[in-house]
Design an enzyme around this catalytic site. Structure first.
Site, PDB file in Angstrom:
ATOM      1  N   ASN A 169       0.870  -1.169   0.000  1.00  0.00           N
ATOM      2  CA  ASN A 169       0.000   0.000   0.000  1.00  0.00           C
ATOM      3  C   ASN A 169       0.912   1.226   0.000  1.00  0.00           C
ATOM      4  O   ASN A 169       1.425   1.622   1.046  1.00  0.00           O
ATOM      5  CB  ASN A 169      -0.894  -0.027   1.246  1.00  0.00           C
ATOM      6  CG  ASN A 169      -1.797   1.197   1.335  1.00  0.00           C
ATOM      7  OD1 ASN A 169      -1.724   2.096   0.507  1.00  0.00           O
ATOM      8  ND2 ASN A 169      -2.643   1.208   2.351  1.00  0.00           N
ATOM      9  N   LYS A 197       3.245   0.873   3.173  1.00  0.00           N
ATOM     10  CA  LYS A 197       2.831  -0.175   4.112  1.00  0.00           C
ATOM     11  C   LYS A 197       2.926  -1.499   3.374  1.00  0.00           C
ATOM     12  O   LYS A 197       2.620  -1.562   2.174  1.00  0.00           O
ATOM     13  CB  LYS A 197       1.391   0.053   4.579  1.00  0.00           C
ATOM     14  CG  LYS A 197       1.222   1.304   5.410  1.00  0.00           C
ATOM     15  CD  LYS A 197      -0.212   1.430   5.884  1.00  0.00           C
ATOM     16  CE  LYS A 197      -0.443   2.798   6.499  1.00  0.00           C
ATOM     17  NZ  LYS A 197      -1.807   3.250   6.395  1.00  0.00           N
ATOM     18  N   ARG A 218      -2.571  -2.050  -3.303  1.00  0.00           N
ATOM     19  CA  ARG A 218      -3.750  -1.228  -3.033  1.00  0.00           C
ATOM     20  C   ARG A 218      -3.694  -0.018  -3.958  1.00  0.00           C
ATOM     21  O   ARG A 218      -2.685   0.675  -4.039  1.00  0.00           O
ATOM     22  CB  ARG A 218      -3.768  -0.755  -1.586  1.00  0.00           C
ATOM     23  CG  ARG A 218      -4.914   0.173  -1.377  1.00  0.00           C
ATOM     24  CD  ARG A 218      -5.137   0.554   0.051  1.00  0.00           C
ATOM     25  NE  ARG A 218      -6.377   1.277   0.127  1.00  0.00           N
ATOM     26  CZ  ARG A 218      -6.489   2.506   0.606  1.00  0.00           C
ATOM     27  NH1 ARG A 218      -5.455   3.129   1.091  1.00  0.00           N
ATOM     28  NH2 ARG A 218      -7.656   3.100   0.632  1.00  0.00           N
ATOM     29  N   HIS A 264     -13.263   3.452  -0.209  1.00  0.00           N
ATOM     30  CA  HIS A 264     -13.301   2.407   0.820  1.00  0.00           C
ATOM     31  C   HIS A 264     -13.998   1.142   0.303  1.00  0.00           C
ATOM     32  O   HIS A 264     -14.579   0.373   1.074  1.00  0.00           O
ATOM     33  CB  HIS A 264     -14.030   2.878   2.099  1.00  0.00           C
ATOM     34  CG  HIS A 264     -13.398   4.085   2.730  1.00  0.00           C
ATOM     35  ND1 HIS A 264     -14.054   5.271   2.899  1.00  0.00           N
ATOM     36  CD2 HIS A 264     -12.152   4.279   3.217  1.00  0.00           C
ATOM     37  CE1 HIS A 264     -13.246   6.158   3.458  1.00  0.00           C
ATOM     38  NE2 HIS A 264     -12.083   5.573   3.670  1.00  0.00           N
ATOM     39  N   GLY A 290     -11.368   8.353   7.456  1.00  0.00           N
ATOM     40  CA  GLY A 290     -12.322   8.633   6.384  1.00  0.00           C
ATOM     41  C   GLY A 290     -13.602   7.867   6.701  1.00  0.00           C
ATOM     42  O   GLY A 290     -13.558   6.844   7.375  1.00  0.00           O
ATOM     43  N   ARG A 346     -12.391  16.361   7.508  1.00  0.00           N
ATOM     44  CA  ARG A 346     -13.149  16.700   6.285  1.00  0.00           C
ATOM     45  C   ARG A 346     -14.601  17.033   6.633  1.00  0.00           C
ATOM     46  O   ARG A 346     -15.186  16.394   7.507  1.00  0.00           O
ATOM     47  CB  ARG A 346     -13.087  15.530   5.294  1.00  0.00           C
ATOM     48  CG  ARG A 346     -11.727  15.381   4.644  1.00  0.00           C
ATOM     49  CD  ARG A 346     -11.626  14.130   3.803  1.00  0.00           C
ATOM     50  NE  ARG A 346     -10.956  13.046   4.502  1.00  0.00           N
ATOM     51  CZ  ARG A 346     -10.808  11.821   4.026  1.00  0.00           C
ATOM     52  NH1 ARG A 346     -11.290  11.510   2.848  1.00  0.00           N
ATOM     53  NH2 ARG A 346     -10.183  10.899   4.731  1.00  0.00           N
ATOM     54  N   ARG A 353     -11.344   9.366  19.746  1.00  0.00           N
ATOM     55  CA  ARG A 353     -11.034   9.006  21.149  1.00  0.00           C
ATOM     56  C   ARG A 353     -11.004  10.258  22.024  1.00  0.00           C
ATOM     57  O   ARG A 353     -11.578  10.284  23.116  1.00  0.00           O
ATOM     58  CB  ARG A 353      -9.674   8.307  21.246  1.00  0.00           C
ATOM     59  CG  ARG A 353      -9.717   6.869  20.816  1.00  0.00           C
ATOM     60  CD  ARG A 353      -8.337   6.330  20.601  1.00  0.00           C
ATOM     61  NE  ARG A 353      -7.771   6.906  19.380  1.00  0.00           N
ATOM     62  CZ  ARG A 353      -6.868   6.312  18.621  1.00  0.00           C
ATOM     63  NH1 ARG A 353      -6.402   5.150  18.965  1.00  0.00           N
ATOM     64  NH2 ARG A 353      -6.428   6.880  17.524  1.00  0.00           N
ATOM     65  N   ILE A 404     -13.337   3.868  14.277  1.00  0.00           N
ATOM     66  CA  ILE A 404     -14.433   4.294  15.159  1.00  0.00           C
ATOM     67  C   ILE A 404     -15.499   3.204  15.234  1.00  0.00           C
ATOM     68  O   ILE A 404     -15.966   2.845  16.323  1.00  0.00           O
ATOM     69  CB  ILE A 404     -15.052   5.620  14.644  1.00  0.00           C
ATOM     70  CG1 ILE A 404     -13.987   6.721  14.597  1.00  0.00           C
ATOM     71  CG2 ILE A 404     -16.243   6.026  15.488  1.00  0.00           C
ATOM     72  CD1 ILE A 404     -14.418   7.998  13.861  1.00  0.00           C
ATOM     73  N   GLY A 405     -15.873   2.652  14.088  1.00  0.00           N
ATOM     74  CA  GLY A 405     -16.926   1.632  14.045  1.00  0.00           C
ATOM     75  C   GLY A 405     -16.583   0.396  14.860  1.00  0.00           C
ATOM     76  O   GLY A 405     -17.451  -0.234  15.463  1.00  0.00           O
ATOM     77  N   GLU A 406     -15.286   0.061  14.899  1.00  0.00           N
ATOM     78  CA  GLU A 406     -14.878  -1.157  15.617  1.00  0.00           C
ATOM     79  C   GLU A 406     -14.664  -0.919  17.106  1.00  0.00           C
ATOM     80  O   GLU A 406     -14.776  -1.849  17.904  1.00  0.00           O
ATOM     81  CB  GLU A 406     -13.562  -1.691  15.019  1.00  0.00           C
ATOM     82  CG  GLU A 406     -13.717  -2.212  13.606  1.00  0.00           C
ATOM     83  CD  GLU A 406     -12.377  -2.419  12.903  1.00  0.00           C
ATOM     84  OE1 GLU A 406     -11.360  -2.605  13.593  1.00  0.00           O
ATOM     85  OE2 GLU A 406     -12.349  -2.380  11.666  1.00  0.00           O
ATOM     86  N   GLU A 420      -8.495  -4.721   4.748  1.00  0.00           N
ATOM     87  CA  GLU A 420      -8.341  -4.487   3.308  1.00  0.00           C
ATOM     88  C   GLU A 420      -7.181  -5.301   2.740  1.00  0.00           C
ATOM     89  O   GLU A 420      -7.258  -5.806   1.626  1.00  0.00           O
ATOM     90  CB  GLU A 420      -8.108  -2.987   3.057  1.00  0.00           C
ATOM     91  CG  GLU A 420      -9.370  -2.173   3.255  1.00  0.00           C
ATOM     92  CD  GLU A 420      -9.110  -0.725   3.611  1.00  0.00           C
ATOM     93  OE1 GLU A 420      -8.460  -0.485   4.650  1.00  0.00           O
ATOM     94  OE2 GLU A 420      -9.560   0.164   2.886  1.00  0.00           O
TER      95      GLU A 420
HETATM   96  P1  AMP Z   1      -8.919   4.144  10.690  1.00  0.00           P
HETATM   97  O1  AMP Z   1      -8.892   5.206   9.650  1.00  0.00           O
HETATM   98  O2  AMP Z   1      -9.848   3.030  10.405  1.00  0.00           O
HETATM   99  O3  AMP Z   1      -7.549   3.682  11.098  1.00  0.00           O
HETATM  100  O4  AMP Z   1      -9.511   4.854  12.024  1.00  0.00           O
HETATM  101  C1  AMP Z   1      -8.748   5.773  12.743  1.00  0.00           C
HETATM  102  C2  AMP Z   1      -9.640   6.555  13.674  1.00  0.00           C
HETATM  103  O5  AMP Z   1     -10.400   5.665  14.499  1.00  0.00           O
HETATM  104  C3  AMP Z   1      -8.847   7.399  14.663  1.00  0.00           C
HETATM  105  O6  AMP Z   1      -8.527   8.652  14.128  1.00  0.00           O
HETATM  106  C4  AMP Z   1      -9.810   7.535  15.804  1.00  0.00           C
HETATM  107  O7  AMP Z   1     -10.598   8.684  15.593  1.00  0.00           O
HETATM  108  C5  AMP Z   1     -10.718   6.331  15.711  1.00  0.00           C
HETATM  109  N1  AMP Z   1     -10.554   5.416  16.844  1.00  0.00           N
HETATM  110  C6  AMP Z   1      -9.653   4.434  17.024  1.00  0.00           C
HETATM  111  N2  AMP Z   1      -9.814   3.826  18.221  1.00  0.00           N
HETATM  112  C7  AMP Z   1     -10.870   4.438  18.813  1.00  0.00           C
HETATM  113  C8  AMP Z   1     -11.555   4.288  20.065  1.00  0.00           C
HETATM  114  N3  AMP Z   1     -11.205   3.381  20.967  1.00  0.00           N
HETATM  115  N4  AMP Z   1     -12.602   5.115  20.327  1.00  0.00           N
HETATM  116  C9  AMP Z   1     -12.989   6.047  19.437  1.00  0.00           C
HETATM  117  N5  AMP Z   1     -12.396   6.239  18.245  1.00  0.00           N
HETATM  118  C10 AMP Z   1     -11.348   5.449  17.937  1.00  0.00           C
END
Ligand code: AMP
Length: 411
Positions: free
Chosen positions: A7, A14, A90, A179, A211, A240, A284, A331-333, A384
């Site tokens: 990537n 990466k 990627r 995505h 994103g 954004r 967070r 965030i979703g996870e 991914e």
């Molecule tokens: P990603 O782009 O999928 O790597 O997501 C990164 C973003 O996930 C970070 O900038 C955080 O805002 C969010 N994130 C990661 N861990 C947590 C958490 N435990 N609680 C809330 N947001 C989180």
């Protein structure tokens, strides 16, 4: 026999090494801050964790370093470069040319070059990675996995903007979506978790990371998605803005005298969670500060959840029903409080969240819906790289069968 997944971004490379089936990760690493101060390589395997800080001037040097790290007798996972049997890349923008992943040929590279105006930052970096990797691994198949491909199944009524039609024909102005590799992976995993055929499921995928993409997936095919032509539409993101009235651009330009570059910077880098909270782009921090009573962080959290909720409603309508709601990405996870705020009040759609299960679901596959919930609400960690590895194995296999071996050629 192993598969390498690359990537390549403008300042990072990466990489992951998978087994020959593309299922087990043997090594993962990053070469970061290329050409900047503080550049480094970090690599993890089952038996080692290395970090080397050193000047790395270019992508070519970065690739050299990662190859050395993979071949390192103590910390590496390769005895010889010939163990790599295929390389997956990627790739961000496949325009409307690439509807699925492709074996990279000169023709594919030429088409990717033509698409650079649509992704002026990402596609050149991806191409640089492809050229470097092809130089190091010249005799194996290389596969491009495009982030946009999954959304190429959107119907015209969903992907077109209501501009004069010739703007689509002449300038390729349309919604592309991003995505896609993540959405494809989690939709397949969700069907697998539920032990149901994907063809029978109507899903809304909430990819909530730095994103954000909300996608409507009908029978495994994307029918609509929240990010459009550029990468700032849809739900507000870390920095954004998400959807805004395009009239703002003219207003800011005329009334405030801001240049187009300044406005672009405002929409991409100064807005979203950061802009509203004035504190951070990181959810967070937003969650912590909201708990501590910071009103602007509370507002940013509420705006974020409200916008995701509104997209879920819109896409449930576009799908004509909903069977599965999937949360994925950072965030979703990892943020139960955000998932709860999003699902609150969606009982009328058949969405019922089990609060206890929601609290416990941290970066693991889980069904967080109440037993009686008509819609299954799932947390599915995205991967991914795994999807890229699997596509690479599949296409490399097809290419091998399509190319006659020397003995077959002689027959
Ligand atoms: P990603 O782009 O999928 O790597 O997501 C990164 C973003 O996930 C970070 O900038 C955080 O805002 C969010 N994130 C990661 N861990 C947590 C958490 N435990 N609680 C809330 N947001 C989180």
């Amino acid at each position: 026999m192993k598969v390498l997944v690359i990537n390549c971004g403008s300042s990072t490379i990466k990489y992951q090494v998978y087994d020959a089936q593309g299922k087990v990760v043997l090594a993962k690493g990053i070469v970061a801050r290329l050409g900047e101060k503080g550049s480094y390589l970090s690599q993890q395997t089952a038996h080692s964790d290395v970090r080397r800080e050193l000047p790395i001037a270019s992508h070519a040097e970065g690739f050299q370093l990662l190859v050395q790290a993979l071949l390192d007798p103590q910390d590496g996972v390769l005895g010889d470069l010939s163990e790599i049997i295929a390389v997956g890349h990627r790739t961000v923008h496949g325009g409307d040319v690439f509807v699925e992943s492709s074996i990279i040929t000169d023709e594919v590279i030429r088409k990717m070059e033509e698409l650079i105006p649509l992704a002026p930052i990402h596609n050149p970096a991806n191409l640089l990675g492809i050229h470097e990797a092809m130089r190091i691994f010249p005799n194996v198949p290389h596969v491009a996995v495009f982030d946009t491909s999954f959304h190429q199944t959107m119907p015209r009524k969903a992907f077109l903007y209501a501009l004069p039609y010739e703007y689509y024909e002449k300038h390729k102005i349309r919604k592309y979506g991003f995505h896609g590799t993540s959405c494809r992976y989690v939709s397949q995993e969700a069907a697998r978790m539920l032990n149901r055929p994907i063809e029978a499921l109507k899903m809304v995928i909430c990819h909530l990371g730095n994103g954000v993409t909300i996608a409507a997936v009908d029978g495994g095919r994307s029918i609509d998605t929240s990010i459009g032509f550029a990468t700032f539409s849809g739900v507000m993101m870390g920095t954004r803005s998400g959807d805004i009235d395009p009239g703002l651009t003219f207003f800011l330009n005329r009334q405030s005298g801001m240049s187009l570059e300044q406005i672009e910077n405002l929409y991409y880098h100064e807005s979203g969670l950061l802009g509203v909270s004035g504190v951070s782009n990181d959810m967070r921090v937003i969650v912590d500060q909201a708990r501590a009573g910071n009103d602007r962080c509370q507002l940013a959290l509420e705006m974020f959840a409200y916008r995701v909720k509104a997209y879920i409603g819109a896409y449930a309508a576009a799908l004509g029903g909903l069977d599965v709601l999937v949360f994925t990405a950072g965030i979703g996870e990892n943020a139960p409080v955000v998932r709860e705020a999003i699902c609150e009040g969606l009982g009328f759609l058949g969405i019922g969240l089990d609060r206890a299960k929601n609290e416990q679901a941290l970066a693991i596959q889980s069904d967080i819906s109440l037993a009686q919930s008509r819609v299954r609400v799932l947390v599915v960690p995205t991967n991914e790289e795994q999807m890229i590895a699997l596509d690479t194995v599949r296409l490399a296999e097809l290419a091998r069968h399509a190319t006659p071996s020397p003995s077959e050629r002689d027959r």
